[in-house]
Design a protein around this motif. Structure first.
Motif, PDB file in Angstrom:
ATOM      1  N   GLU A  13      23.729  14.456  38.734  1.00 23.51           N
ATOM      2  CA  GLU A  13      23.002  14.213  39.936  1.00 23.51           C
ATOM      3  C   GLU A  13      21.663  13.617  39.598  1.00 23.51           C
ATOM      4  O   GLU A  13      21.022  13.983  38.613  1.00 23.51           O
ATOM      5  CB  GLU A  13      22.859  15.496  40.770  1.00 23.51           C
ATOM      6  CG  GLU A  13      22.127  16.662  40.081  1.00 23.51           C
ATOM      7  CD  GLU A  13      22.122  17.917  40.955  1.00 23.51           C
ATOM      8  OE1 GLU A  13      22.845  18.844  40.587  1.00 23.51           O
ATOM      9  OE2 GLU A  13      21.406  17.952  41.970  1.00 23.51           O
ATOM     10  N   HIS A  56      28.304  23.619  39.566  1.00 14.96           N
ATOM     11  CA  HIS A  56      27.881  23.633  38.157  1.00 14.96           C
ATOM     12  C   HIS A  56      28.488  24.824  37.419  1.00 14.96           C
ATOM     13  O   HIS A  56      27.774  25.559  36.747  1.00 14.96           O
ATOM     14  CB  HIS A  56      26.353  23.724  38.065  1.00 14.96           C
ATOM     15  CG  HIS A  56      25.607  22.607  38.727  1.00 14.96           C
ATOM     16  ND1 HIS A  56      25.333  21.420  38.100  1.00 14.96           N
ATOM     17  CD2 HIS A  56      25.065  22.504  39.969  1.00 14.96           C
ATOM     18  CE1 HIS A  56      24.641  20.639  38.915  1.00 14.96           C
ATOM     19  NE2 HIS A  56      24.471  21.266  40.058  1.00 14.96           N
ATOM     20  N   HIS A  64      30.260  19.565  44.674  1.00 11.65           N
ATOM     21  CA  HIS A  64      29.037  19.712  43.878  1.00 11.65           C
ATOM     22  C   HIS A  64      28.959  21.133  43.340  1.00 11.65           C
ATOM     23  O   HIS A  64      28.563  22.061  44.058  1.00 11.65           O
ATOM     24  CB  HIS A  64      27.814  19.397  44.748  1.00 11.65           C
ATOM     25  CG  HIS A  64      26.552  19.200  43.967  1.00 11.65           C
ATOM     26  ND1 HIS A  64      25.947  17.969  43.818  1.00 11.65           N
ATOM     27  CD2 HIS A  64      25.790  20.073  43.265  1.00 11.65           C
ATOM     28  CE1 HIS A  64      24.861  18.099  43.075  1.00 11.65           C
ATOM     29  NE2 HIS A  64      24.744  19.372  42.712  1.00 11.65           N
TER      30      HIS A  64
HETATM   31 ZN    ZN Z   1      23.298  20.466  41.662  1.00 11.78          ZN
END
Ligand code: ZN
Length: 255
Positions: A94, A9, A7
């Motif tokens: 998400e 970004h 996870h």
């Molecule tokens: Zn996130």
């Protein structure tokens, strides 16, 4: 050592100035793969561009983040549903519920979450779930939707032990991020009692950096610190944590 940051970004503008160096440091640290959860319609282009730029070490998911569910969410979801027709996406995310920042769109958040959960089931894709101050609304939805076809991860898990076990009973994985290295994090108290075959490593970069990088911008290479912490708790070494969590991530995301 090998890790998957499940996870992250790094496609957001916080990394525009030095993304090459961030990816190089991730590789040096043994991060073989980075999984990108989408945020909103505006973030799609940058996420796709980053994926194409660093082929082989990143994969993307598609979804509308709960804090981005605003008055235009129906149109935004149509756009995201269309985008999901591209087979490049390895998951839906998400998505989730966040009642911490703003409760204005609580009802809409629930509607968007349930709709996107239905897509994950139709598309047979795993889901990456964000939840903050909303477990007691979220878990019953998952319990109701689970008919054997739902799989996914509760990313950056910060719930109680009871909630962790409920999620695991539902077949879900728990994303372990930098917050477990914080002394104030109560997840530390029961981390050793969770089944290791349900744990994934993640950073949630640029947010929530692990100790000793608190206060800085988080990045995928820092996943190593979380792995070392987890190794201490589980009385093993970071190499083994890498092996276990990589195996788990591969199983969930079919990598
Ligand atoms: Zn996130």
């Amino acid at each position: 050592m090998h890790f998957i940051d499940t996870h992250t970004h790094i496609y957001v503008e916080d990394f525009d100035a030095d993304r090459d160096a961030v990816v190089a440091r991730a590789r040096d640290a043994g991060v073989a793969l980075m999984l990108f959860p989408n945020i909103d319609v505006a973030s799609i282009a940058a996420m796709r561009r980053t994926c194409e730029q660093y082929t082989g070490c990143c994969r993307a998911m598609m979804g509308l983040h709960p804090t981005e569910v605003k008055e235009t969410f129906h149109a935004d979801l149509r756009c995201i549903e269309k985008e999901l027709e591209d087979p490049c996406y390895i998951g839906v995310g998400e998505i989730g519920l966040d009642f911490y920042w703003d409760q204005t769109y609580k009802r809409q958040q629930i509607e968007a979450f349930e709709l996107q959960l239905d897509w994950t089931k139709q598309l047979h894709l795993p889901v990456s779930i964000h939840t903050r101050e909303a477990f007691e609304t979220l878990l019953p939805i998952l319990e109701r939707k689970q008919d054997g076809t739902l799989s996914g991860v509760l990313h950056c898990f910060t719930g109680t032990e009871e909630q962790a076990l409920r999620a695991i009973d539902l077949g879900f994985y728990l994303g372990i991020g930098g917050t477990v290295t914080y002394k104030s994090c109560h997840v530390r108290d029961f981390l050793s009692r969770l089944p290791s075959e349900r744990l994934l490593l993640e950073t949630d970069a640029p947010y929530l950096p692990p100790v000793p990088h608190r206060g800085q911008r988080n990045e995928p290479a820092f996943v190593v610190h979380t792995a070392h912490f987890l190794a201490q708790v589980l009385q093993t070494d970071a190499e083994t944590i890498g092996e276990i969590t990589t195996r788990n991530a591969k199983a969930l995301f079919r990598l």
